[in-house]
Design a protein around this motif. Sequence first.
Motif, PDB file in Angstrom:
ATOM      1  N   ARG A 166       0.833  -1.209   0.000  1.00 22.97           N
ATOM      2  CA  ARG A 166       0.000   0.000   0.000  1.00 22.97           C
ATOM      3  C   ARG A 166       0.863   1.252   0.000  1.00 22.97           C
ATOM      4  N   LEU A 167       1.941   1.222   0.762  1.00 21.87           N
ATOM      5  CA  LEU A 167       2.858   2.367   0.780  1.00 21.87           C
ATOM      6  C   LEU A 167       3.518   2.562  -0.584  1.00 21.87           C
ATOM      7  N   GLU A 168       3.930   1.470  -1.217  1.00 20.50           N
ATOM      8  CA  GLU A 168       4.529   1.570  -2.552  1.00 20.50           C
ATOM      9  C   GLU A 168       3.542   2.170  -3.543  1.00 20.50           C
ATOM     10  N   GLN A 169       2.312   1.675  -3.514  1.00 25.60           N
ATOM     11  CA  GLN A 169       1.288   2.171  -4.433  1.00 25.60           C
ATOM     12  C   GLN A 169       1.001   3.651  -4.189  1.00 25.60           C
ATOM     13  N   ALA A 170       0.851   4.027  -2.932  1.00 28.62           N
ATOM     14  CA  ALA A 170       0.585   5.434  -2.594  1.00 28.62           C
ATOM     15  C   ALA A 170       1.742   6.322  -3.041  1.00 28.62           C
ATOM     16  N   ALA A 171       2.963   5.864  -2.814  1.00 26.50           N
ATOM     17  CA  ALA A 171       4.134   6.658  -3.216  1.00 26.50           C
ATOM     18  C   ALA A 171       4.178   6.838  -4.726  1.00 26.50           C
ATOM     19  N   LEU A 172       3.985   5.763  -5.469  1.00 21.16           N
ATOM     20  CA  LEU A 172       4.007   5.882  -6.926  1.00 21.16           C
ATOM     21  C   LEU A 172       2.913   6.814  -7.426  1.00 21.16           C
ATOM     22  N   ASP A 173       1.733   6.712  -6.836  1.00 18.39           N
ATOM     23  CA  ASP A 173       0.639   7.614  -7.223  1.00 18.39           C
ATOM     24  C   ASP A 173       1.023   9.069  -6.969  1.00 18.39           C
ATOM     25  N   LEU A 174       1.530   9.340  -5.769  1.00 20.28           N
ATOM     26  CA  LEU A 174       1.891  10.719  -5.412  1.00 20.28           C
ATOM     27  C   LEU A 174       3.091  11.225  -6.206  1.00 20.28           C
ATOM     28  N   PHE A 175       4.095  10.381  -6.420  1.00 25.03           N
ATOM     29  CA  PHE A 175       5.246  10.794  -7.227  1.00 25.03           C
ATOM     30  C   PHE A 175       4.781  11.158  -8.630  1.00 25.03           C
ATOM     31  N   GLY A 176       3.842  10.391  -9.168  1.00 27.12           N
ATOM     32  CA  GLY A 176       3.313  10.672 -10.497  1.00 27.12           C
ATOM     33  C   GLY A 176       2.480  11.940 -10.540  1.00 27.12           C
ATOM     34  N   GLU A 177       1.718  12.199  -9.502  1.00 28.92           N
ATOM     35  CA  GLU A 177       0.846  13.374  -9.455  1.00 28.92           C
ATOM     36  C   GLU A 177       1.611  14.656  -9.144  1.00 28.92           C
ATOM     37  N   ARG A 178       2.503  14.601  -8.157  1.00 30.91           N
ATOM     38  CA  ARG A 178       3.140  15.814  -7.636  1.00 30.91           C
ATOM     39  C   ARG A 178       4.622  15.916  -7.947  1.00 30.91           C
ATOM     40  N   GLY A 179       5.216  14.804  -8.333  1.00 26.85           N
ATOM     41  CA  GLY A 179       6.661  14.767  -8.512  1.00 26.85           C
ATOM     42  C   GLY A 179       7.323  14.214  -7.272  1.00 26.85           C
ATOM     43  N   PHE A 180       8.513  13.690  -7.450  1.00 28.13           N
ATOM     44  CA  PHE A 180       9.235  13.058  -6.348  1.00 28.13           C
ATOM     45  C   PHE A 180       9.570  14.060  -5.251  1.00 28.13           C
ATOM     46  N   ASP A 181      10.147  15.201  -5.628  1.00 29.84           N
ATOM     47  CA  ASP A 181      10.590  16.177  -4.627  1.00 29.84           C
ATOM     48  C   ASP A 181       9.440  16.778  -3.828  1.00 29.84           C
ATOM     49  N   ALA A 182       8.294  16.934  -4.453  1.00 35.69           N
ATOM     50  CA  ALA A 182       7.167  17.591  -3.792  1.00 35.69           C
ATOM     51  C   ALA A 182       6.356  16.651  -2.901  1.00 35.69           C
ATOM     52  N   THR A 183       6.688  15.381  -2.906  1.00 35.17           N
ATOM     53  CA  THR A 183       5.948  14.397  -2.117  1.00 35.17           C
ATOM     54  C   THR A 183       6.673  14.136  -0.804  1.00 35.17           C
ATOM     55  N   THR A 184       5.923  14.146   0.295  1.00 36.52           N
ATOM     56  CA  THR A 184       6.516  13.889   1.608  1.00 36.52           C
ATOM     57  C   THR A 184       6.152  12.481   2.090  1.00 36.52           C
ATOM     58  N   VAL A 185       6.933  11.991   3.023  1.00 33.24           N
ATOM     59  CA  VAL A 185       6.655  10.702   3.636  1.00 33.24           C
ATOM     60  C   VAL A 185       5.294  10.751   4.331  1.00 33.24           C
ATOM     61  N   LYS A 186       4.992  11.843   4.968  1.00 36.01           N
ATOM     62  CA  LYS A 186       3.701  11.979   5.647  1.00 36.01           C
ATOM     63  C   LYS A 186       2.546  11.815   4.667  1.00 36.01           C
ATOM     64  N   GLU A 187       2.678  12.424   3.493  1.00 31.07           N
ATOM     65  CA  GLU A 187       1.620  12.310   2.484  1.00 31.07           C
ATOM     66  C   GLU A 187       1.490  10.875   1.971  1.00 31.07           C
ATOM     67  N   ILE A 188       2.609  10.211   1.813  1.00 25.63           N
ATOM     68  CA  ILE A 188       2.575   8.817   1.360  1.00 25.63           C
ATOM     69  C   ILE A 188       1.848   7.963   2.388  1.00 25.63           C
ATOM     70  N   ALA A 189       2.231   8.117   3.645  1.00 26.92           N
ATOM     71  CA  ALA A 189       1.601   7.334   4.714  1.00 26.92           C
ATOM     72  C   ALA A 189       0.104   7.623   4.791  1.00 26.92           C
ATOM     73  N   GLU A 190      -0.261   8.886   4.721  1.00 28.58           N
ATOM     74  CA  GLU A 190      -1.682   9.247   4.783  1.00 28.58           C
ATOM     75  C   GLU A 190      -2.454   8.643   3.614  1.00 28.58           C
ATOM     76  N   ARG A 191      -1.894   8.723   2.413  1.00 32.09           N
ATOM     77  CA  ARG A 191      -2.567   8.171   1.229  1.00 32.09           C
ATOM     78  C   ARG A 191      -2.769   6.664   1.393  1.00 32.09           C
ATOM     79  N   ALA A 192      -1.803   5.995   2.027  1.00 31.99           N
ATOM     80  CA  ALA A 192      -1.901   4.551   2.236  1.00 31.99           C
ATOM     81  C   ALA A 192      -2.779   4.193   3.432  1.00 31.99           C
ATOM     82  N   GLY A 193      -3.203   5.209   4.195  1.00 37.13           N
ATOM     83  CA  GLY A 193      -4.002   4.945   5.387  1.00 37.13           C
ATOM     84  C   GLY A 193      -3.185   4.399   6.534  1.00 37.13           C
TER      85      GLY A 193
END
Length: 187
Positions: free
Chosen positions: A11-38
Motif C-alpha cells: 500500500r505504501l509503494e502504491q501510494a508513493a508511486l501515485d503521489l510521485f506521479g501526481e506531484r513529482g518526487f521532490d514535492a511528495t513527503t513521507v507523511k503524504e505517502i503514509a496518509e494516502r496509504a491509510g
Amino acid sequence: MGRWEPNARGRLEQAALDLFGERGFDATTVKEIAERAGLTERTFFRHFADKREVLFGSSPLRESLVTALDAGPDTAPPIDAIAAALRATAELLQERRELARRRQAIIDAHTELQERELIKLASLSSALAEALRRRGVAEPTASLAAEAGMAVFKIAFVRWINETNRQDLPELIQNALDELKAVTAGK
C-alpha cells in the motif's frame, strides 16, 4: 489509521508511486505517502529508510538473478548462463509491466534517482560477476559477461516498458542477446 492492516508495504509503494506521479518526487513527503496509504509515518519507516527506498528498496531482483545463475548448468558459457538467469528473473517481472513503467517514468524525471538506478544496476552486475567467479569463471571473463548481461537487460527493459505490441520481457532479453552476439561476431 489501520496500523495492523495487511500489505502495508504494498500500500505504501502504491501510494508513493501515485503521489510521485501526481506531484513529482521532490514535492511528495513521507507523511503524504503514509496518509494516502491509510498508515502512519512510523509504519512507513518500518518498511523504508526514506522515500527513495520505495523505488530502490530490497527487491527480489538481485536474489532471483543470483539464484537462477547458481541453478544453471555449470557447462554453459558465461554469457549464456547470465542470459538464462536474466530470462528466468524476467518471468517474475512480467506481471509488473505497468508498475515498472510508472517507476521508470519517475526515475527518468529526476537526476538523483537516475544516479541511484545506475548504482543499483552496477550492484546487480557485481552480484552476477561474483556468482560467475564462484562457478569457476576467471577474470576478466566474469566481469565482462556480467556487464554485458546487464547491458542486455537494460536494452530489453527499456524496450519492454515502451513496447506497444506487448512482447514478453524474456523474449526481448533473448532478442537483445542475439543482437549483442551479432555485434561481437562482426555481422
